[in-house]
Design an enzyme around this catalytic site. Structure first.
Site, PDB file in Angstrom:
ATOM      1  N   ASP A  53      23.969  44.427  16.856  1.00  0.00           N
ATOM      2  CA  ASP A  53      24.478  45.736  15.778  1.00  0.00           C
ATOM      3  C   ASP A  53      23.608  45.219  14.847  1.00  0.00           C
ATOM      4  O   ASP A  53      23.531  44.244  13.778  1.00  0.00           O
ATOM      5  CB  ASP A  53      25.795  45.180  14.956  1.00  0.00           C
ATOM      6  N   GLU A 131      -2.035  26.637   8.788  1.00  0.00           N
ATOM      7  CA  GLU A 131      -1.991  25.452   7.958  1.00  0.00           C
ATOM      8  C   GLU A 131      -0.957  25.510   7.779  1.00  0.00           C
ATOM      9  O   GLU A 131      -1.008  25.512   6.047  1.00  0.00           O
ATOM     10  CB  GLU A 131      -3.193  25.367   7.423  1.00  0.00           C
ATOM     11  N   GLU A 133       2.085  24.226   4.422  1.00  0.00           N
ATOM     12  CA  GLU A 133       2.400  23.001   3.885  1.00  0.00           C
ATOM     13  C   GLU A 133       3.722  23.106   3.521  1.00  0.00           C
ATOM     14  O   GLU A 133       4.555  24.569   3.545  1.00  0.00           O
ATOM     15  CB  GLU A 133       1.902  23.010   2.820  1.00  0.00           C
ATOM     16  N   GLU A 188       0.009  16.486   1.566  1.00  0.00           N
ATOM     17  CA  GLU A 188      -0.873  16.741   1.169  1.00  0.00           C
ATOM     18  C   GLU A 188      -1.112  16.541  -0.105  1.00  0.00           C
ATOM     19  O   GLU A 188      -0.579  14.660  -0.158  1.00  0.00           O
ATOM     20  CB  GLU A 188       0.209  18.245   1.320  1.00  0.00           C
ATOM     21  N   GLU A 195       1.736  19.143   5.199  1.00  0.00           N
ATOM     22  CA  GLU A 195       1.186  19.995   5.847  1.00  0.00           C
ATOM     23  C   GLU A 195       0.905  19.126   7.579  1.00  0.00           C
ATOM     24  O   GLU A 195       0.658  17.958   8.065  1.00  0.00           O
ATOM     25  CB  GLU A 195      -0.673  19.832   5.535  1.00  0.00           C
ATOM     26  N   HIS A 244      -2.824  28.989   5.198  1.00  0.00           N
ATOM     27  CA  HIS A 244      -3.989  29.070   5.506  1.00  0.00           C
ATOM     28  C   HIS A 244      -4.490  29.713   6.430  1.00  0.00           C
ATOM     29  O   HIS A 244      -3.586  29.196   7.647  1.00  0.00           O
ATOM     30  CB  HIS A 244      -5.178  28.355   5.355  1.00  0.00           C
ATOM     31  N   ARG A 315     -13.836  25.802  -1.555  1.00  0.00           N
ATOM     32  CA  ARG A 315     -12.884  26.187  -1.320  1.00  0.00           C
ATOM     33  C   ARG A 315     -12.582  27.320  -2.396  1.00  0.00           C
ATOM     34  O   ARG A 315     -10.317  27.528  -2.237  1.00  0.00           O
ATOM     35  CB  ARG A 315     -12.120  25.495  -1.191  1.00  0.00           C
ATOM     36  N   GLU A 332     -11.622  32.185   7.770  1.00  0.00           N
ATOM     37  CA  GLU A 332      -9.996  31.591   6.664  1.00  0.00           C
ATOM     38  C   GLU A 332      -9.370  32.649   5.630  1.00  0.00           C
ATOM     39  O   GLU A 332     -10.322  31.745   4.546  1.00  0.00           O
ATOM     40  CB  GLU A 332     -10.504  29.798   6.224  1.00  0.00           C
ATOM     41  N   ARG A 334      -7.288  32.465   2.833  1.00  0.00           N
ATOM     42  CA  ARG A 334      -6.688  30.446   2.063  1.00  0.00           C
ATOM     43  C   ARG A 334      -5.179  31.624   0.974  1.00  0.00           C
ATOM     44  O   ARG A 334      -5.106  30.187   0.635  1.00  0.00           O
ATOM     45  CB  ARG A 334      -7.322  29.928   1.202  1.00  0.00           C
TER      46      ARG A 334
END
Length: 443
Positions: A53, A131, A133, A188, A195, A244, A315, A332, A334
């Site tokens: 349903d 990746e 976490e 981490e 992670e 990421h 980064r 990547e 982030r």
């Protein structure tokens, strides 16, 4: 990748003494739903004859069109290794279909399939490596989750500081038994934060893997009397949890993002893909960062990227190009966090990247400097914009972006936005502890 037939699954179920099967699918918010059947119904399930349903699932459909069918993806058949061997429990991930045999447009897996079909028509196959976490917290006497961490571990710490090591090991072992190819698992930056990375796969399989991963992590943590959460920012003053998303497109078996003659080793398609991601990043945020809490993580100074820029070395940019080249060349993104619906998040990122390729959207200049260290004036001079600052702002960006809305389809946009505006309203009208601490005595 396995290519199971119906007969393979019936045989495996018998060999492994499976008694129960969970037919899994996700709702619009990315929460796994189950229709549990006994092994006697397995053959009917494999023939796509099991109905449910749809009106009882959040954001799925209206009462008058509630009957839906589940069509299992045979290759997702696996047994839960933490359940008892006698009376084993298996699962199959399913696509959702309407009674007339058409795919249900509000099914997140179907949304991703549509985007992948467009990529395929352009000659591309998408691969994604996530990746994710998460935090492990203790429970109180009643079994309710707290935000008390069971360790004071830091980045890449091992026991005895990291008491989550045993839990993390059991998570990795369970995932391996379920067919995951594991790459890394470590503590981490924040206390209680972990992670676990698994190998990149084609985009649909990766989205399935993320949904499965969240489910397995919670189940194994529970066995250790801990609570696992993918909430992006559970503790003020500590780094939040991100996810990421490493993305690449392959064409004729080769990585289409790699060009050995470019100084960064990137093809023109890779640059256009980055351009598309940055053009649509604000609207994508509503999907990749879909909770009120997501925007508590997306603030400068806590490793989370908030600035619309890209870099091969930096980064602090929203998009980073990891060092690997050749088959490993990838883009990547982030900002996504692990509360995102992996099917919808992957679909909107892919559509944005393909838009970049189709319309030759050149990305802005690469930013080498640490953007977190730049002043507001320096960022403005470099043309660096920000992600939305709240869920409400992100929803407005989504509603203004036709490409992202098209990627999701009318049904998902309508129901997703409705659910998120209710969430925002409930948050906006609450009186929070911070306000009482700040104002109660003063005014």
């Amino acid at each position: 990748m396995s290519n199971f037939t119906k007969e393979d699954i019936l045989r495996k179920a018998e060999e492994l003494e499976v008694k129960f099967i969970r037919l899994q699918f996700t709702d619009i918010l990315g929460v796994i739903k189950n229709v549990a059947i006994t092994v006697n119904q397995l053959e009917d399930a494999l023939d796509g004859k099991i109905m449910f349903d749809g009106s009882s699932i959040d954001g799925f459909t209206r009462i008058n069109e509630s009957d839906m069918y589940l069509k299992p993806d045979y290759d997702t058949f696996t047994v839960f290794p933490w359940r008892p061997k006698d009376g084993a429990v298996a699962r199959l991930i399913c696509d959702v279909y309407m009674p007339d045999g058409t795919p249900f447009e509000g099914g997140p897996r179907n949304v991703l399939r549509r985007a992948l079909k467009e990529a395929e028509e352009m000659g591309y196959q998408m691969y994604v490596g996530p990746e994710p976490e998460f935090f492990l917290f203790e429970r109180d006497e009643e079994g309710n989750p707290t935000t008390i961490t069971h360790d004071q571990g830091g980045y890449f710490d091992l026991g005895p500081i990291d008491k989550g090591e045993n839990t993390r090991r059991d998570i990795v072992l369970a995932l391996e038994q379920m067919g995951f190819e594991m790459e890394a698992s470590h503590h981490e930056v924040a206390p209680g934060q972990h992670e676990v990375d698994f190998k990149y796969e084609d985009a649909l399989r990766t989205a399935d893997n993320i949904a499965t991963f969240r489910f397995v992590v919670k189940a194994i943590a529970n066995e250790h009397d801990l609570h696992a959460t993918f909430m992006p920012k559970p503790i003020f003053g500590e780094n939040g949890s991100g996810m990421h998303m490493n993305q690449s497109l392959f064409k004729d078996g080769k990585n289409a993002f790699y060009d050995e003659n470019d100084k960064l080793g990137l093809s023109q398609e890779a640059y256009y893909y980055i351009g598309g991601l940055l053009k649509h990043a604000k609207a994508i945020a509503a999907i990749t960062n879909p909770t009120v809490n997501s925007y508590k993580r997306l603030v400068p100074g806590y490793e989370a990227p908030v600035y619309l820029a890209w870099s091969a070395s930096n980064r602090s940019a929203l998009i980073r190009i990891p060092a690997a080249r050749g088959a490993g060349t990838r883009v990547e993104m982030r900002n996504p966090d692990p509360s995102a619906n992996p099917y919808l998040a992957t679909a909107v990122m892919l559509k944005a990247g393909l838009d970049g390729i189709k319309n030759k959207i050149e990305p802005p200049k690469e930013i080498i400097e640490d953007i977190f260290e730049m002043t507001k004036a320096e960022r403005e001079a470099a043309g660096i914009d920000n992600l939305p600052g709240s869920l409400f702002d992100a929803i407005q960006e989504l509603l203004a972006d036709d490409l992202v809305k098209d990627a999701l389809g009318e049904h998902v946009v309508e129901h997703f936005v409705e659910a998120k505006l209710i969430e925002w309203d409930v948050y906006r009208t609450q009186v929070h502890q911070w306000e009482l601490d700040q104002y109660l005595k003063v005014f």
